[in-house]
Write a protein that holds these residues in place. Structure first.
Motif, PDB file in Angstrom:
ATOM      1  N   MET A 154       0.843  -1.159   0.000  1.00 31.05           N
ATOM      2  CA  MET A 154       0.000   0.000   0.000  1.00 31.05           C
ATOM      3  C   MET A 154       0.896   1.231   0.000  1.00 31.05           C
ATOM      4  O   MET A 154       1.966   1.240   0.593  1.00 31.05           O
ATOM      5  N   SER A 155       0.441   2.276  -0.660  1.00 27.69           N
ATOM      6  CA  SER A 155       1.183   3.533  -0.656  1.00 27.69           C
ATOM      7  C   SER A 155       0.201   4.697  -0.696  1.00 27.69           C
ATOM      8  O   SER A 155      -0.947   4.549  -1.091  1.00 27.69           O
ATOM      9  N   TYR A 156       0.687   5.848  -0.281  1.00 28.52           N
ATOM     10  CA  TYR A 156      -0.104   7.081  -0.285  1.00 28.52           C
ATOM     11  C   TYR A 156       0.721   8.129  -1.023  1.00 28.52           C
ATOM     12  O   TYR A 156       1.919   8.270  -0.778  1.00 28.52           O
ATOM     13  N   TRP A 157       0.075   8.860  -1.925  1.00 29.76           N
ATOM     14  CA  TRP A 157       0.771   9.840  -2.757  1.00 29.76           C
ATOM     15  C   TRP A 157       0.071  11.185  -2.706  1.00 29.76           C
ATOM     16  O   TRP A 157      -1.153  11.250  -2.690  1.00 29.76           O
ATOM     17  N   GLU A 158       0.853  12.250  -2.735  1.00 32.31           N
ATOM     18  CA  GLU A 158       0.346  13.603  -2.961  1.00 32.31           C
ATOM     19  C   GLU A 158       1.183  14.196  -4.089  1.00 32.31           C
ATOM     20  O   GLU A 158       2.407  14.115  -4.067  1.00 32.31           O
ATOM     21  N   ILE A 159       0.510  14.773  -5.069  1.00 30.99           N
ATOM     22  CA  ILE A 159       1.180  15.447  -6.172  1.00 30.99           C
ATOM     23  C   ILE A 159       0.688  16.886  -6.138  1.00 30.99           C
ATOM     24  O   ILE A 159      -0.517  17.130  -6.091  1.00 30.99           O
ATOM     25  N   TYR A 160       1.611  17.839  -6.147  1.00 32.98           N
ATOM     26  CA  TYR A 160       1.233  19.236  -5.954  1.00 32.98           C
ATOM     27  C   TYR A 160       2.191  20.159  -6.706  1.00 32.98           C
ATOM     28  O   TYR A 160       3.266  19.748  -7.135  1.00 32.98           O
ATOM     29  N   ARG A 161       1.798  21.413  -6.850  1.00 32.88           N
ATOM     30  CA  ARG A 161       2.646  22.433  -7.466  1.00 32.88           C
ATOM     31  C   ARG A 161       3.689  22.886  -6.454  1.00 32.88           C
ATOM     32  O   ARG A 161       3.433  23.708  -5.590  1.00 32.88           O
ATOM     33  N   ALA A 162       4.893  22.364  -6.561  1.00 33.28           N
ATOM     34  CA  ALA A 162       5.957  22.688  -5.611  1.00 33.28           C
ATOM     35  C   ALA A 162       6.384  24.146  -5.715  1.00 33.28           C
ATOM     36  O   ALA A 162       6.785  24.749  -4.725  1.00 33.28           O
ATOM     37  N   ASP A 163       6.293  24.732  -6.906  1.00 34.16           N
ATOM     38  CA  ASP A 163       6.700  26.130  -7.061  1.00 34.16           C
ATOM     39  C   ASP A 163       5.752  27.094  -6.354  1.00 34.16           C
ATOM     40  O   ASP A 163       6.114  28.235  -6.074  1.00 34.16           O
ATOM     41  N   LEU A 164       4.552  26.653  -6.005  1.00 34.67           N
ATOM     42  CA  LEU A 164       3.578  27.487  -5.292  1.00 34.67           C
ATOM     43  C   LEU A 164       3.511  27.141  -3.809  1.00 34.67           C
ATOM     44  O   LEU A 164       2.776  27.777  -3.062  1.00 34.67           O
ATOM     45  N   ASP A 165       4.267  26.157  -3.394  1.00 35.84           N
ATOM     46  CA  ASP A 165       4.269  25.667  -2.025  1.00 35.84           C
ATOM     47  C   ASP A 165       5.331  26.410  -1.199  1.00 35.84           C
ATOM     48  O   ASP A 165       6.318  26.893  -1.764  1.00 35.84           O
ATOM     49  N   PRO A 166       5.162  26.504   0.124  1.00 37.04           N
ATOM     50  CA  PRO A 166       6.210  27.101   0.954  1.00 37.04           C
ATOM     51  C   PRO A 166       7.581  26.437   0.751  1.00 37.04           C
ATOM     52  O   PRO A 166       8.619  27.061   0.969  1.00 37.04           O
ATOM     53  N   LEU A 167       7.597  25.193   0.311  1.00 38.38           N
ATOM     54  CA  LEU A 167       8.844  24.495   0.004  1.00 38.38           C
ATOM     55  C   LEU A 167       9.715  25.290  -0.968  1.00 38.38           C
ATOM     56  O   LEU A 167      10.940  25.251  -0.891  1.00 38.38           O
ATOM     57  N   ALA A 168       9.092  26.028  -1.861  1.00 40.79           N
ATOM     58  CA  ALA A 168       9.829  26.769  -2.894  1.00 40.79           C
ATOM     59  C   ALA A 168      10.810  27.786  -2.313  1.00 40.79           C
ATOM     60  O   ALA A 168      11.744  28.199  -2.992  1.00 40.79           O
ATOM     61  N   ARG A 169      10.608  28.172  -1.076  1.00 43.55           N
ATOM     62  CA  ARG A 169      11.545  29.108  -0.435  1.00 43.55           C
ATOM     63  C   ARG A 169      12.848  28.428  -0.032  1.00 43.55           C
ATOM     64  O   ARG A 169      13.802  29.096   0.338  1.00 43.55           O
ATOM     65  N   HIS A 170      12.891  27.103  -0.095  1.00 44.05           N
ATOM     66  CA  HIS A 170      14.040  26.355   0.413  1.00 44.05           C
ATOM     67  C   HIS A 170      14.877  25.691  -0.672  1.00 44.05           C
ATOM     68  O   HIS A 170      15.794  24.921  -0.353  1.00 44.05           O
ATOM     69  N   TYR A 171      14.575  25.965  -1.928  1.00 39.42           N
ATOM     70  CA  TYR A 171      15.378  25.420  -3.020  1.00 39.42           C
ATOM     71  C   TYR A 171      15.189  26.324  -4.232  1.00 39.42           C
ATOM     72  O   TYR A 171      14.249  27.120  -4.272  1.00 39.42           O
ATOM     73  N   PRO A 172      16.043  26.235  -5.234  1.00 41.04           N
ATOM     74  CA  PRO A 172      15.899  27.079  -6.425  1.00 41.04           C
ATOM     75  C   PRO A 172      14.733  26.597  -7.300  1.00 41.04           C
ATOM     76  O   PRO A 172      14.913  25.878  -8.282  1.00 41.04           O
ATOM     77  N   ALA A 173      13.537  26.999  -6.899  1.00 38.25           N
ATOM     78  CA  ALA A 173      12.319  26.553  -7.588  1.00 38.25           C
ATOM     79  C   ALA A 173      12.271  27.075  -9.016  1.00 38.25           C
ATOM     80  O   ALA A 173      12.745  28.173  -9.311  1.00 38.25           O
ATOM     81  N   ARG A 174      11.675  26.271  -9.880  1.00 40.11           N
ATOM     82  CA  ARG A 174      11.426  26.659 -11.270  1.00 40.11           C
ATOM     83  C   ARG A 174       9.916  26.737 -11.460  1.00 40.11           C
ATOM     84  O   ARG A 174       9.167  25.994 -10.819  1.00 40.11           O
ATOM     85  N   PRO A 175       9.470  27.595 -12.368  1.00 36.49           N
ATOM     86  CA  PRO A 175       8.025  27.639 -12.648  1.00 36.49           C
ATOM     87  C   PRO A 175       7.521  26.247 -13.053  1.00 36.49           C
ATOM     88  O   PRO A 175       8.192  25.524 -13.794  1.00 36.49           O
TER      89      PRO A 175
END
Length: 97
Positions: free
Chosen positions: A1-22
């Motif tokens: 069994m697995s659980y997945w989330e797919i999201y826009r990383a460039d619009l996520d707070p995560l984008a502040r922690h790496y060189p995000a691309r559009p």
């Protein structure tokens, strides 16, 4: 069994922690208990989901993930696909302050 989330990383707070691309697309995944891991299933699933994202989102040039650094070793699961395609890449991301 697995659980997945797919999201826009460039619009996520995560984008502040790496060189995000559009249009970066992020993946969160959870794969079973300890007995269900370390058999290559995670790598296979991650490659398949990453390929699906890249094939269905032409504006996306990479899929990123933020591995839980408590899982050792996380990085082999997030290496570029063997296909060598310049458009397809899966990048490790570690959210660090």
């Amino acid at each position: 069994m697995s659980y997945w989330e797919i999201y826009r990383a460039d619009l996520d707070p995560l984008a502040r922690h790496y060189p995000a691309r559009p249009q970066d697309t992020g993946v969160h995944l959870l794969i079973g208990g300890v007995a269900d891991r370390a058999r290559g299933l995670g790598s296979t699933l991650l490659r398949a989901v990453s390929a699906m994202v890249l094939d269905n989102r032409p504006v996306c040039t990479r899929v990123v993930a933020e591995p839980d650094l408590r899982n050792t070793p996380p990085s082999p699961r997030f290496s570029p696909p063997a296909s060598g395609s310049a458009r397809k890449s899966t990048s490790p991301v570690s959210a660090q302050p």
